[in-house]
Design an enzyme around this catalytic site. Structure first.
Site, short mmCIF file in Angstrom:
data_model
loop_
_atom_site.label_atom_id
_atom_site.label_comp_id
_atom_site.label_asym_id
_atom_site.label_seq_id
_atom_site.Cartn_x
_atom_site.Cartn_y
_atom_site.Cartn_z
N LYS A 114 -6.24 5.03 4.75
CA LYS A 114 -6.15 4.26 5.99
C LYS A 114 -7.52 4.08 6.65
O LYS A 114 -7.70 3.17 7.47
CB LYS A 114 -5.15 4.92 6.95
CG LYS A 114 -3.75 5.12 6.38
CD LYS A 114 -3.22 3.89 5.70
CE LYS A 114 -1.84 4.00 5.07
NZ LYS A 114 -1.59 5.10 4.14
N TYR A 164 12.04 7.99 0.66
CA TYR A 164 10.70 8.18 1.20
C TYR A 164 10.52 9.61 1.72
O TYR A 164 11.33 10.09 2.52
CB TYR A 164 10.45 7.20 2.35
CG TYR A 164 9.12 7.45 3.04
CD1 TYR A 164 7.96 6.84 2.60
CD2 TYR A 164 9.03 8.35 4.10
CE1 TYR A 164 6.75 7.10 3.21
CE2 TYR A 164 7.83 8.63 4.72
CZ TYR A 164 6.68 8.00 4.27
OH TYR A 164 5.49 8.27 4.86
N TYR A 205 2.94 10.47 -1.31
CA TYR A 205 2.36 9.28 -1.96
C TYR A 205 1.68 9.61 -3.30
O TYR A 205 2.17 9.26 -4.36
CB TYR A 205 1.35 8.61 -1.03
CG TYR A 205 1.92 8.09 0.25
CD1 TYR A 205 2.46 6.81 0.32
CD2 TYR A 205 1.92 8.86 1.41
CE1 TYR A 205 2.98 6.30 1.50
CE2 TYR A 205 2.44 8.36 2.60
CZ TYR A 205 2.96 7.09 2.64
OH TYR A 205 3.48 6.60 3.80
#
Ligand SMILES: *Cc1c(COP(=O)(O)O)cnc(C)c1O
Length: 333
Positions: A49, A263, A289
């Site tokens: 990010k 998720y 992830y």
């Protein structure tokens, strides 16, 4: 591509290293494995990010914002990196966190990224799973505006065309590193969630005609939906860069076979991948992830879909701080 005309705050430690993973290569007995260390971008334990936020925060400042709002799951790495960069720039930061997993474990709710969000002075609000997060952020922005603040809303994962520019930059950086190393990359493997990372990579690599195929490993949505999301954002990004039409549909590939129950829900493959990479390379992956993406890479090597003689680069997108939010998921081994 007209990349240089976009405002950018230089904050990432880049170029991030491109390193061989010799022991993991040996243990798996398949392709030559390399790792692009975007876990080392330097901002508050790093992660993907940071590159997106270089462009998003520059845009926020250009619009005169004094406050940023973003959203993610409770253990969002994006929220943590946004909180850190906001602190660094002296902006107020509001995080709307979705209780997406429903986990009640104390580590999940208070350690890992949540601990850091609080340390960076962000204001956290929690909403139930399934909440319309964009609407929740718009409501919060309205309230802040009524209080005289100037909020800038960053979408989940920083995934819009401006944020994706961070991964166009990474694509060009990687292509140059590969050229310098004489490395012909057969596949670039990356975790894909809110899609900005893969979309930026694909837009950058296709826009530059770099000949490096990208394989996204999904962490949430099913294949058709994920590929659609990546394709749309890649097209928007290419348009923003002045190379509309550069991204062909075949360049967008996501394998969503490694999501498991959902998720942020651990899988045996993720636990194995995190443990194996720690023990062969001394590198920390994350449970949500990069652990699932590496589980996919390992399985594809075992199935012979990624083969000996090929060069495979794994883009490490960071997130290891999340391990401290998932203590409960790791067996004592
Ligand atoms: C957000 C994130 C991703 C996924 O990137 P997207 O751009 O949302 O697809 C991958 N890895 C980590 C560690 C992340 O925090």
């Amino acid at each position: 591509m007209k990349l240089a005309r976009f405002a950018r705050i230089r904050i990432a430690h880049a170029p991030t290293p491109l390193e061989p993973m010799q022991r993991l290569t040996q243990v798996l007995g398949g392709p030559n494995l390399w790792i692009k260390r975007d876990d080392c971008t330097g901002l508050a334990t790093g992660g993907n990010k940071t590159r997106k936020l270089e462009y998003l925060m520059a845009d926020a400042l250009a619009m005169g914002a004094d406050t940023v709002i973003t959203q993610g799951a409770t253990q969002s790495n994006h929220a943590r990196q946004t909180a850190a960069i906001a602190a660094r720039l002296g902006l107020q930061c509001h995080l709307v966190l979705e209780d997406r997993t429903g986990y009640r474990h104390d580590d999940y709710r208070n350690s890992g990224n949540v601990l850091l969000d609080r340390l960076f002075g962000a204001q956290l609000s929690e909403v139930a799973a399934g909440t319309d997060m964009d609407a929740a952020m718009a409501r919060l922005a309205g309230r802040l505006r009524d209080d005289g603040r100037r909020p800038y809303v960053i979408p989940g994962g920083g995934s819009n065309a401006i944020g994706a520019l961070g991964y166009v930059t990474c694509a060009l950086e990687l292509a140059e590193q590969a050229n310098n190393a004489g490395l012909a990359i057969d596949t670039l493997v990356v975790a894909t969630g809110s899609a900005g990372t893969q979309a930026g990579l694909v837009a950058g690599l296709e826009g530059a005609r770099a000949g490096i195929p990208v394989l996204g490993i999904g962490v949430r949505a099913a294949k058709a939906a994920q590929e659609e999301k990546v394709m749309q954002l890649a097209e928007q990004t290419a348009e923003l860069l002045g190379v509309a039409g550069a991204v062909k549909r075949e360049a967008v590939v996501a394998n969503c076979d490694y999501v498991g129950e959902g998720y942020g829900v651990p899988t045996p493959g993720m636990i194995e991948a995190v443990t194996l990479v720690a023990r062969t390379e001394g590198i920390l992956l994350d449970p949500v992830y990069s652990g699932k993406a590496m589980a996919g890479l390992i399985d594809l090597v075992r199935k012979g879909r990624l083969r000996k003689g090929q060069n495979v680069v794994f883009l490490h997108t960071g997130g290891a701080v999340g391990l401290y939010g998932y203590l409960h998921a790791f067996p004592a081994i």
